[in-house]
Design a protein around this motif. Structure first.
Motif, PDB file in Angstrom:
ATOM      1  N   GLU A  20      46.828  53.764  34.755  1.00  0.00           N
ATOM      2  CA  GLU A  20      45.650  54.306  34.054  1.00  0.00           C
ATOM      3  C   GLU A  20      46.054  55.011  32.772  1.00  0.00           C
ATOM      4  OE1 GLU A  20      42.823  56.762  36.202  1.00  0.00           O
ATOM      5  OE2 GLU A  20      43.300  55.667  38.047  1.00  0.00           O
ATOM      6  N   ASN A  23      42.313  59.310  29.483  1.00  0.00           N
ATOM      7  CA  ASN A  23      41.009  59.155  28.831  1.00  0.00           C
ATOM      8  C   ASN A  23      41.020  59.485  27.345  1.00  0.00           C
ATOM      9  OD1 ASN A  23      39.640  58.277  31.062  1.00  0.00           O
ATOM     10  ND2 ASN A  23      39.145  60.352  31.765  1.00  0.00           N
ATOM     11  N   VAL A  26      42.338  56.508  25.514  1.00  0.00           N
ATOM     12  CA  VAL A  26      41.357  55.408  25.547  1.00  0.00           C
ATOM     13  C   VAL A  26      40.250  55.687  24.526  1.00  0.00           C
ATOM     14  CG1 VAL A  26      39.661  54.165  26.945  1.00  0.00           C
ATOM     15  CG2 VAL A  26      41.813  54.901  27.981  1.00  0.00           C
ATOM     16  N   GLU A  30      39.158  53.518  21.286  1.00  0.00           N
ATOM     17  CA  GLU A  30      37.798  52.995  21.102  1.00  0.00           C
ATOM     18  C   GLU A  30      37.257  53.366  19.722  1.00  0.00           C
ATOM     19  OE1 GLU A  30      35.947  54.586  24.585  1.00  0.00           O
ATOM     20  OE2 GLU A  30      36.324  52.754  25.752  1.00  0.00           O
ATOM     21  N   LEU A  49      42.406  47.340  24.708  1.00  0.00           N
ATOM     22  CA  LEU A  49      41.401  47.986  25.555  1.00  0.00           C
ATOM     23  C   LEU A  49      41.019  47.100  26.748  1.00  0.00           C
ATOM     24  CD1 LEU A  49      39.272  49.655  22.750  1.00  0.00           C
ATOM     25  CD2 LEU A  49      40.463  50.865  24.593  1.00  0.00           C
ATOM     26  N   GLU A  50      40.965  45.802  26.506  1.00  0.00           N
ATOM     27  CA  GLU A  50      40.671  44.862  27.597  1.00  0.00           C
ATOM     28  C   GLU A  50      41.763  44.959  28.666  1.00  0.00           C
ATOM     29  OE1 GLU A  50      40.528  40.804  26.108  1.00  0.00           O
ATOM     30  OE2 GLU A  50      40.787  40.007  28.145  1.00  0.00           O
ATOM     31  N   ASN A  53      41.534  48.222  30.688  1.00  0.00           N
ATOM     32  CA  ASN A  53      40.474  48.117  31.701  1.00  0.00           C
ATOM     33  C   ASN A  53      40.909  47.308  32.902  1.00  0.00           C
ATOM     34  OD1 ASN A  53      38.175  49.505  31.132  1.00  0.00           O
ATOM     35  ND2 ASN A  53      37.578  48.055  29.521  1.00  0.00           N
ATOM     36  N   GLN A  54      41.528  46.153  32.609  1.00  0.00           N
ATOM     37  CA  GLN A  54      41.934  45.265  33.698  1.00  0.00           C
ATOM     38  C   GLN A  54      43.019  45.913  34.560  1.00  0.00           C
ATOM     39  OE1 GLN A  54      42.678  41.205  32.469  1.00  0.00           O
ATOM     40  NE2 GLN A  54      43.377  40.647  34.525  1.00  0.00           N
ATOM     41  N   LYS A  56      43.471  49.065  35.122  1.00  0.00           N
ATOM     42  CA  LYS A  56      42.869  50.119  35.940  1.00  0.00           C
ATOM     43  C   LYS A  56      42.104  49.493  37.117  1.00  0.00           C
ATOM     44  CE  LYS A  56      40.031  54.261  35.610  1.00  0.00           C
ATOM     45  NZ  LYS A  56      39.157  55.077  34.760  1.00  0.00           N
ATOM     46  N   THR A  57      41.321  48.472  36.822  1.00  0.00           N
ATOM     47  CA  THR A  57      40.529  47.814  37.865  1.00  0.00           C
ATOM     48  C   THR A  57      41.419  47.216  38.949  1.00  0.00           C
ATOM     49  OG1 THR A  57      38.969  47.240  36.138  1.00  0.00           O
ATOM     50  CG2 THR A  57      38.683  46.110  38.236  1.00  0.00           C
TER      51      THR A  57
END
Lengths: 273, 183
Positions: A20, A23, A26, A30, A49-50, A53-54, A56-57
């Motif tokens: 992760e 924040n 990130v 952004e 950024l993509e 996200n991936q 973290k998911t």
């Protein structure tokens, strides 16, 4: 907290740190994506950024270089340094297998891969706290230390000389250390102190400014100037070369004036426990 | 977006220009410092006419977990000879390479940039086919990977164009203005 609980918490800390992105970083990325005018630069930030996200998911390491683990520990009297080292070493073995982390410790003489070998800094405190930084090799290779005066970059022993040193470090780094960068700077003392403290500045939030007004302004000014270098995301042009500059100034020996410049890649993985 | 498939042909390469976005499918081989040196001292027939990826992946069992590019400039010293010896058609990495590599690319090979740190995206497009020199350790082994639509940007083409050199010149101008004279 017993030793087993602490060990599990450190394994979880490793996992969160590797998978992760904090924040504040990130958010800065952004914002940079919106502002970046260069087409390739903008595409690169979008890809970054993509990926964030991936990762973290799916709970997977954002970057394959999970770095050298660096622990900054505020230790209470409940734990000795020896105990903590043992707990961290065991947690490191588990985390390397479980998350997994890339085995990044190579024996210099035999060239054998030893797994992972954390670096641990201790200080005593009333409250227990652990900060973990997973520092990648690419950005470490472009980090450096200056000794002022430096004629080559016309840098004297003053704030302007510090400014020139930082600009020179980023100019030399170009796209090699994974920009957009986050930059920690320490001025003063001796080589080991500026190396240690400049890296420790990378723990500060992107939005954090030096509480000394003059130095807070200096951080903003240098950030603005670095972003005029047109190096851009991944060194392929653009205005987003650096997201933040964090400085600390300590006392120096009358004979010496060291400037440590620790460069962090965009994937600056730091979390706390 | 240009789709490329390995084995890459000379015509595929010569069509590419800096700034082109490509999607690469087929087989690629990872090689970092130790592997490049090994490939020059020994011969590994699989590398002939192949694509080399500057990458030290995280692999668990047979699964690629995270596999973004590593910094290419460390491998400048090996690369012209690798291109010459094996007829390597494409090098994928990050950060760019030097003038000697740009010259070696001329007429026959390209340098492609992937986004450093985007390990999970690239891992998703990647499967392990084989591994050579596993004893070098996970990051340094030569991983034979199968990739599908691996995204990259042409940043050094076979015609002598180099995006990184352009950025360097532009940043040098800005840098000189910012440090001289004393403010």
């Amino acid at each position: 907290m017993n030793e087993g609980d602490l060990k599990n918490k450190i394994v979880s800390l490793y996992e969160k740190t590797a998978t992760e992105l904090p924040n504040d970083i990130v958010f800065a990325l952004e914002k940079a994506k919106e502002k970046e005018q260069d087409i390739i630069g903008k595409e690169i930030i979008a890809k970054i950024l993509e990926n964030v996200n991936q990762a973290k998911t799916d709970c997977l390491p954002i970057c394959q270089d999970t770095g050298i683990p660096i622990f900054y520990i505020k230790r209470t009297k409940d734990y000795s340094e020896e105990d903590l080292r043992k707990i961290i070493d065991e947690a490191t073995v588990i985390a390397t297998e479980k998350i997994p982390l890339r085995p990044n410790a190579v024996d210099v003489l035999t060239d054998k891969n030893l797994g992972n070998k954390p670096i641990i800094h201790f200080e005593e405190s009333e409250e227990f706290k652990i900060d973990l930084l997973l520092k990648g090799g690419g950005s470490e290779n472009v980090s450096t230390i200056y000794q002022l005066p430096n004629q080559k970059i016309n840098a004297n022993r003053d704030l302007d000389g510090v400014r020139k040193s930082i600009l020179d470090a980023v100019f030399n780094a170009q796209g090699k250390g994974c920009p957009p960068y986050i930059i920690g700077v320490a001025v003063g003392g001796n080589i080991e102190e500026v190396a240690h403290l400049s890296k420790k500045q990378l723990l500060r939030k992107i939005t954090d400014l030096n509480p000394n007004n003059k130095l807070g302004e200096f951080e903003k000014e240098v950030l603005n100037e670095i972003n005029q270098l047109n190096i851009g995301p991944q060194g392929l042009d653009g205005k987003t070369t650096t997201l933040g500059v964090k400085t600390i100034f300590t006392a120096r020996h009358p004979a010496s004036f060291f400037v440590g410049v620790s460069i962090g890649c965009w994937c600056l993985r730091r979390q706390s426990l | 977006m240009i789709s490329l498939k390995t084995p890459l042909k000379k015509e595929d390469i010569q069509k590419l220009n800096v700034g082109d976005r490509v999607l690469l499918s087929g087989t690629i081989f990872t090689a970092r410092d130790k592997a490049c040196n090994f490939l020059l001292q020994n011969h590994l027939a699989e590398i002939e006419n192949s694509a080399i990826y500057h990458c030290g992946p995280i692999v668990k069992g047979n699964k690629v977990i995270s596999a973004g590019p590593t910094t290419s400039y460390r491998l400048n010293q090996y690369t012209p000879e690798l291109i010459e010896k094996y007829g390597v058609k494409a090098i994928i990495g990050k950060g760019g390479m030097d003038e000697s590599v740009l010259n070696a690319l001329k007429g026959r090979a390209v340098y492609l940039s992937a986004v450093g740190g985007a390990g999970v995206i690239y891992a998703t497009a990647t499967k392990v086919k084989n591994v050579y020199k596993k004893e070098f350790g996970m990051p340094e082994a030569i991983w034979e990977l199968e990739v599908k639509d691996f995204p990259a940007i042409v940043t050094m083409d076979s015609k002598g164009n180099n995006l990184y050199a352009k950025v360097f010149q532009k940043s040098k101008k800005a840098f000189v203005k910012l440090i001289l004279p004393t403010k």
